[in-house]
Design a protein around this motif. Sequence first.
Motif, short mmCIF file in Angstrom:
data_model
loop_
_atom_site.label_atom_id
_atom_site.label_comp_id
_atom_site.label_asym_id
_atom_site.label_seq_id
_atom_site.Cartn_x
_atom_site.Cartn_y
_atom_site.Cartn_z
N LEU A 533 0.84 -1.20 0.00
CA LEU A 533 0.00 0.00 0.00
C LEU A 533 0.87 1.24 0.00
O LEU A 533 1.77 1.38 0.85
N PHE A 534 0.59 2.15 -0.93
CA PHE A 534 1.32 3.42 -1.00
C PHE A 534 0.33 4.57 -0.89
O PHE A 534 -0.71 4.57 -1.53
N ILE A 535 0.69 5.55 -0.07
CA ILE A 535 -0.07 6.79 0.06
C ILE A 535 0.71 7.88 -0.66
O ILE A 535 1.89 8.10 -0.36
N THR A 536 0.06 8.56 -1.60
CA THR A 536 0.77 9.59 -2.36
C THR A 536 0.09 10.95 -2.19
O THR A 536 -1.12 11.02 -1.97
N GLY A 537 0.92 11.99 -2.33
CA GLY A 537 0.40 13.36 -2.35
C GLY A 537 -0.18 13.85 -1.06
O GLY A 537 -0.86 14.89 -1.04
N ALA A 538 0.05 13.17 0.07
CA ALA A 538 -0.55 13.58 1.34
C ALA A 538 0.15 14.82 1.89
O ALA A 538 1.38 14.89 1.93
N ARG A 557 3.38 2.87 2.82
CA ARG A 557 4.54 3.71 2.55
C ARG A 557 4.08 4.97 1.85
O ARG A 557 3.08 4.97 1.16
N TYR A 558 4.84 6.03 2.04
CA TYR A 558 4.45 7.34 1.53
C TYR A 558 5.36 7.77 0.38
O TYR A 558 6.59 7.62 0.46
N ARG A 559 4.76 8.28 -0.67
CA ARG A 559 5.49 8.82 -1.81
C ARG A 559 4.88 10.16 -2.20
O ARG A 559 3.72 10.44 -1.93
N GLU A 560 5.67 10.95 -2.90
CA GLU A 560 5.18 12.25 -3.33
C GLU A 560 4.23 12.13 -4.52
O GLU A 560 3.27 12.87 -4.62
N THR A 561 4.51 11.19 -5.42
CA THR A 561 3.72 11.10 -6.64
C THR A 561 3.26 9.67 -6.88
O THR A 561 3.86 8.69 -6.41
N ALA A 577 12.24 3.74 1.11
CA ALA A 577 13.05 4.87 0.68
C ALA A 577 13.20 5.86 1.81
O ALA A 577 12.68 5.70 2.89
N ALA A 578 13.95 6.95 1.53
CA ALA A 578 14.24 7.91 2.58
C ALA A 578 13.00 8.54 3.14
O ALA A 578 12.90 8.80 4.34
N ASP A 579 12.01 8.78 2.27
CA ASP A 579 10.80 9.42 2.78
C ASP A 579 9.98 8.48 3.63
O ASP A 579 9.17 8.90 4.43
N ASP A 580 10.16 7.15 3.51
CA ASP A 580 9.52 6.22 4.43
C ASP A 580 10.11 6.38 5.81
O ASP A 580 9.41 6.41 6.81
#
Length: 584
Positions: A533-538, A557-561, A577-580
């Motif tokens: 599961l990825f959350i993007t743009g939050a 996990r969180y991603r920008e896009t 990744a680093a943003d995780d």
Amino acid sequence: MSITSDHASGLHRLRRPTFAELYLPKLVTVWREGYGVADFRADVFAGLTVAIVALPLSMAIAIASGVTPDRGLYTAVVGGFIVSLLGGSRFQIGGPAGAFIVLVAVTAERHGVDGVILATMMAGLFLIAAGLLRVGTYIKFIPYPVTVGFTAGIAVIIFASQLRDLSGITLAGKEPSEFVPKLAALAAGLPTINPSAVTVAIGSIAIIAALRVWRPSWPGILIAVVFAAVVCAVFSLPVETIGSRFGGIPRELPSPALPAFSIAKAKAVLPDAISFALLAAIESLLSAVVADGMTGRRHRSNCELVAQGVANVGSALFGGICVTGLIARTATNIRAGARGPLAGMLHAVFLLLFMLIAAPLASYIPLAALAAVLVVVAWTMAEKQEFATLLRSSWGDAVVLLATFLLTIFRDLTEGILVGFALGAVLFIHRMAEMTGIEERTPLVAADRPDDGNGERVPYDPGLAIDRDVLVYRITGAFFFGAASAIGGVLDGIAEKRKGLVVDFAAVPFLDSTAANVLGRVAVKAHRQGIRLFITGASPAVRRALLTHGVTPPRARYRETIARAVADIKAGAAKPAADDAATA
């Protein structure tokens, strides 16, 4: 609020459900899907397990509600059977609930047992009407802090209601039903504490707690009650029992009969009937939601309300009290391996057999042991972790939570729910007003975040989501308690063969605790099924809310896009990744 799904099947569109989709009992659905001998064996075992748990609880709740223990058994047998027969949830177990203790006790004190039975039947009719009018669809508008607040408040009331039997205190007069006068009366009776009753109660609680740790599959409640009864009988302990207070319980169901009725009586109990119906609707649908979260199924809310209504009418005809869905017993049913509604129906049949065979033995059960059972129930039903989380979440959620909690304890359950709902609505309006404004935007020129020339992010490429291994959802608008149920229903339909799920929050300006809790359940389910599961743009505020409610790595996990999230899913990267790391 809208939600779209971008994959080969196109957009999800709302349509009007058919009558069968709304009201077909799950029993019929399970039968159509194919029900075999193995399923029947599993349901027999689950029904027996739940009946063993329900036997002492049903009597304890009835006693705490100010009626005789047999009425609790009538409720569990008749109401429990009908709830499973006609209900919209595969695993729902119906019966008397601890949440009703204070309401039933107050009604019995004001209008007598006849008034309780009449109010129960009227509540059943209200629930049937609510289901046919599709009111179940709107129960989702009750904010999460309200449900946690009134559940915790009920737990405190249940605990206070058991202090007398727990300690064996003798009161000069009748025990008050209001919280503060009750505590004052009990404090005045402290010199009359019965050490034997205290010992029995503490021993019962210790047995239940120990078995939950060391032997969680054993029926700890029944074992504790039976052990307490044997000890009291063998050593002739001076403690009050079901036999000494009530003279035992009957060995059969009574003949069905209409409750005493008059227009004046109906008007007198109308407020109580409305309270019964409101709490039954909330409690049963909340239990059905919990069952959905544990099994990945979806219940039919309006069908469930109709079933609860018929069950309350049936319970009243046999002299029982209020019926509702029971979270603890429903969860026990699921953990015992139930396959369908037949498990709930068999639980009622087993309870009836227990009455027919073992009714004389119930006279030896000490009331201190039953009080101990309800104390454990109160401790379990108080959602302590959720309560603490909401207090930390935001000042608004904390205000709604505490207002509902305190009003439930010191005033009235219905008043607590209504005030909590009103505060939640005002809080939502306030938050939406804060989100309205104008800000200067700078162009977004990163390679994976294109710009449309006006400083606005352009829609993502639908081609990213055509791959059948990846499912991409974009949520648009405020994600709050009013939309959480609908969106949760869509996100719960995750295909098990998917490798990844992307939920884009770029167009979500705000989400509340109810929505965050829904996404938390989705994250748990996806992680359990091996879906990434990825959350993007939050935004930072949305991300904080999600993290607070458990939407954290490795569940999500969180991603920008979206592009980056899809690329990571396709690459199968296991290392965050680093943003995780920044979100952990």
